[in-house]
Design a protein around this motif. Structure first.
Motif, PDB file in Angstrom:
ATOM      1  N   ALA A   1      -8.168  -7.511  -7.405  1.00 28.01           N
ATOM      2  CA  ALA A   1      -6.948  -8.316  -7.332  1.00 28.01           C
ATOM      3  C   ALA A   1      -6.481  -8.335  -5.882  1.00 28.01           C
ATOM      4  CB  ALA A   1      -5.858  -7.718  -8.215  1.00 28.01           C
ATOM      5  N   VAL A   2      -5.793  -9.394  -5.518  1.00 22.68           N
ATOM      6  CA  VAL A   2      -5.206  -9.490  -4.179  1.00 22.68           C
ATOM      7  C   VAL A   2      -3.705  -9.317  -4.351  1.00 22.68           C
ATOM      8  CG1 VAL A   2      -4.874 -10.950  -2.161  1.00 22.68           C
ATOM      9  CG2 VAL A   2      -7.051 -11.025  -3.398  1.00 22.68           C
ATOM     10  N   LEU A   3      -3.143  -8.335  -3.625  1.00 19.06           N
ATOM     11  CA  LEU A   3      -1.721  -8.038  -3.705  1.00 19.06           C
ATOM     12  C   LEU A   3      -1.014  -8.402  -2.413  1.00 19.06           C
ATOM     13  CD1 LEU A   3      -1.733  -4.432  -5.242  1.00 19.06           C
ATOM     14  CD2 LEU A   3      -1.601  -6.595  -6.443  1.00 19.06           C
ATOM     15  N   ARG A   4       0.169  -8.957  -2.528  1.00 14.08           N
ATOM     16  CA  ARG A   4       1.025  -9.190  -1.366  1.00 14.08           C
ATOM     17  C   ARG A   4       1.976  -8.002  -1.302  1.00 14.08           C
ATOM     18  NH1 ARG A   4       2.873 -14.271  -1.976  1.00 14.08           N
ATOM     19  NH2 ARG A   4       1.315 -15.015  -0.529  1.00 14.08           N
ATOM     20  N   ILE A   5       1.881  -7.249  -0.208  1.00 15.18           N
ATOM     21  CA  ILE A   5       2.716  -6.061  -0.086  1.00 15.18           C
ATOM     22  C   ILE A   5       3.867  -6.265   0.898  1.00 15.18           C
ATOM     23  CG2 ILE A   5       0.922  -4.473  -0.803  1.00 15.18           C
ATOM     24  CD1 ILE A   5       0.445  -3.834   2.152  1.00 15.18           C
ATOM     25  N   ALA A  46      -1.066 -13.437 -12.214  1.00 17.64           N
ATOM     26  CA  ALA A  46      -0.569 -13.681 -10.862  1.00 17.64           C
ATOM     27  C   ALA A  46       0.955 -13.733 -10.896  1.00 17.64           C
ATOM     28  CB  ALA A  46      -1.140 -14.983 -10.311  1.00 17.64           C
ATOM     29  N   GLY A  47       1.576 -13.122  -9.905  1.00 18.48           N
ATOM     30  CA  GLY A  47       3.028 -13.094  -9.824  1.00 18.48           C
ATOM     31  C   GLY A  47       3.647 -11.828 -10.375  1.00 18.48           C
ATOM     32  N   ALA A  48       2.853 -10.999 -11.064  1.00 20.24           N
ATOM     33  CA  ALA A  48       3.375  -9.754 -11.623  1.00 20.24           C
ATOM     34  C   ALA A  48       3.563  -8.724 -10.515  1.00 20.24           C
ATOM     35  CB  ALA A  48       2.424  -9.213 -12.684  1.00 20.24           C
ATOM     36  N   LYS A  49       4.637  -7.964 -10.613  1.00 23.33           N
ATOM     37  CA  LYS A  49       4.895  -6.888  -9.657  1.00 23.33           C
ATOM     38  C   LYS A  49       4.251  -5.621 -10.205  1.00 23.33           C
ATOM     39  CE  LYS A  49       9.247  -8.873  -8.127  1.00 23.33           C
ATOM     40  NZ  LYS A  49       8.983  -9.224  -6.772  1.00 23.33           N
ATOM     41  N   VAL A  50       3.477  -4.939  -9.341  1.00 16.96           N
ATOM     42  CA  VAL A  50       2.707  -3.781  -9.778  1.00 16.96           C
ATOM     43  C   VAL A  50       2.829  -2.630  -8.781  1.00 16.96           C
ATOM     44  CG1 VAL A  50       1.018  -5.161 -11.052  1.00 16.96           C
ATOM     45  CG2 VAL A  50       0.601  -4.633  -8.663  1.00 16.96           C
ATOM     46  N   ARG A  91      -9.177  -3.726  -9.782  1.00 16.79           N
ATOM     47  CA  ARG A  91      -8.250  -3.795 -10.922  1.00 16.79           C
ATOM     48  C   ARG A  91      -7.901  -2.396 -11.417  1.00 16.79           C
ATOM     49  NH1 ARG A  91      -7.781  -8.267 -14.930  1.00 16.79           N
ATOM     50  NH2 ARG A  91      -8.251 -10.162 -13.817  1.00 16.79           N
ATOM     51  N   GLN A  92      -8.871  -1.490 -11.377  1.00 15.44           N
ATOM     52  CA  GLN A  92      -8.647  -0.125 -11.856  1.00 15.44           C
ATOM     53  C   GLN A  92      -7.634   0.628 -11.000  1.00 15.44           C
ATOM     54  OE1 GLN A  92      -9.882   1.043 -14.711  1.00 15.44           O
ATOM     55  NE2 GLN A  92     -10.858  -0.934 -15.020  1.00 15.44           N
ATOM     56  N   ALA A  93      -7.383   0.164  -9.766  1.00 17.73           N
ATOM     57  CA  ALA A  93      -6.423   0.825  -8.891  1.00 17.73           C
ATOM     58  C   ALA A  93      -4.984   0.492  -9.260  1.00 17.73           C
ATOM     59  CB  ALA A  93      -6.680   0.433  -7.436  1.00 17.73           C
ATOM     60  N   ILE A  94      -4.780  -0.505 -10.114  1.00 16.50           N
ATOM     61  CA  ILE A  94      -3.423  -0.857 -10.537  1.00 16.50           C
ATOM     62  C   ILE A  94      -2.997   0.128 -11.614  1.00 16.50           C
ATOM     63  CG2 ILE A  94      -1.977  -2.616 -11.603  1.00 16.50           C
ATOM     64  CD1 ILE A  94      -3.808  -4.690 -10.224  1.00 16.50           C
ATOM     65  N   ASN A  95      -1.890   0.804 -11.346  1.00 16.03           N
ATOM     66  CA  ASN A  95      -1.442   1.877 -12.224  1.00 16.03           C
ATOM     67  C   ASN A  95      -0.363   1.437 -13.198  1.00 16.03           C
ATOM     68  OD1 ASN A  95      -1.361   4.593 -13.102  1.00 16.03           O
ATOM     69  ND2 ASN A  95       0.465   4.934 -11.863  1.00 16.03           N
ATOM     70  N   THR A  98       2.900  -7.576  -5.223  1.00 15.89           N
ATOM     71  CA  THR A  98       2.914  -8.675  -6.180  1.00 15.89           C
ATOM     72  C   THR A  98       1.510  -9.262  -6.219  1.00 15.89           C
ATOM     73  OG1 THR A  98       5.208  -9.145  -5.618  1.00 15.89           O
ATOM     74  CG2 THR A  98       3.996 -10.870  -6.754  1.00 15.89           C
ATOM     75  N   ILE A  99       0.993  -9.485  -7.417  1.00 16.55           N
ATOM     76  CA  ILE A  99      -0.352 -10.033  -7.547  1.00 16.55           C
ATOM     77  C   ILE A  99      -0.360 -11.483  -7.087  1.00 16.55           C
ATOM     78  CG2 ILE A  99      -2.201 -10.616  -9.154  1.00 16.55           C
ATOM     79  CD1 ILE A  99      -1.285  -8.282 -10.898  1.00 16.55           C
ATOM     80  N   VAL A 100      -1.247 -11.771  -6.132  1.00 19.30           N
ATOM     81  CA  VAL A 100      -1.406 -13.139  -5.624  1.00 19.30           C
ATOM     82  C   VAL A 100      -2.513 -13.839  -6.394  1.00 19.30           C
ATOM     83  CG1 VAL A 100      -2.004 -14.539  -3.607  1.00 19.30           C
ATOM     84  CG2 VAL A 100      -0.588 -12.500  -3.334  1.00 19.30           C
ATOM     85  N   SER A 101      -3.638 -13.138  -6.574  1.00 18.16           N
ATOM     86  CA  SER A 101      -4.749 -13.716  -7.328  1.00 18.16           C
ATOM     87  C   SER A 101      -5.536 -12.604  -8.004  1.00 18.16           C
ATOM     88  CB  SER A 101      -5.665 -14.536  -6.415  1.00 18.16           C
ATOM     89  OG  SER A 101      -6.267 -13.711  -5.443  1.00 18.16           O
ATOM     90  N   LEU A 102      -6.190 -12.974  -9.092  1.00 19.27           N
ATOM     91  CA  LEU A 102      -7.004 -12.029  -9.860  1.00 19.27           C
ATOM     92  C   LEU A 102      -8.445 -12.519  -9.907  1.00 19.27           C
ATOM     93  CD1 LEU A 102      -4.603 -11.432 -12.853  1.00 19.27           C
ATOM     94  CD2 LEU A 102      -5.344  -9.713 -11.229  1.00 19.27           C
TER      95      LEU A 102
END
Length: 93
Positions: free
Chosen positions: A66-70, A44-48, A80-84, A57-61
């Motif tokens: 994963a939930v991302l704040r865009i 959580a907190g990583a920029k992807v 998770r597989q959509a994170i490149n 930014t990952i909010v929760s896993l």
């Protein structure tokens, strides 16, 4: 001499298998291993960046997503597989 002729006939095929292994299969396995390690190390907190090019930014896993704040007050759920890519200090814009 018949055995030597048979060996000479199979030599190109053996060479092609060796080339295939070192040029295609082995690098692909290494890439898959690096990707799996990257996905397992997400926090959580990583920029992807997602496969679709969305920065967030990952909010929760969770196990499978994963939930991302865009944007401010905007969150999306992705697999998770959509994170490149995980952005590091040098890659951040």
């Amino acid at each position: 001499m018949d055995m030597m002729e048979q060996l000479n006939a199979f030599w190109p095929i053996i060479l092609m298998v060796v080339i295939f292994y070192f040029m295609l299969w082995r690098p692909q396995k290494k890439q898959q291993k690096r990707r799996q390690e990257m996905l397992e190390s997400l926090k959580a907190g990583a920029k992807v960046i997602t496969m679709g090019g969305i920065y967030g930014t990952i909010v929760s896993l969770h196990d499978d997503h994963a939930v991302l704040r865009i944007a401010e007050k905007t969150e999306i759920k992705v697999t998770r597989q959509a994170i490149n890519q995980v952005l590091g200090k040098k890659e951040e814009a």
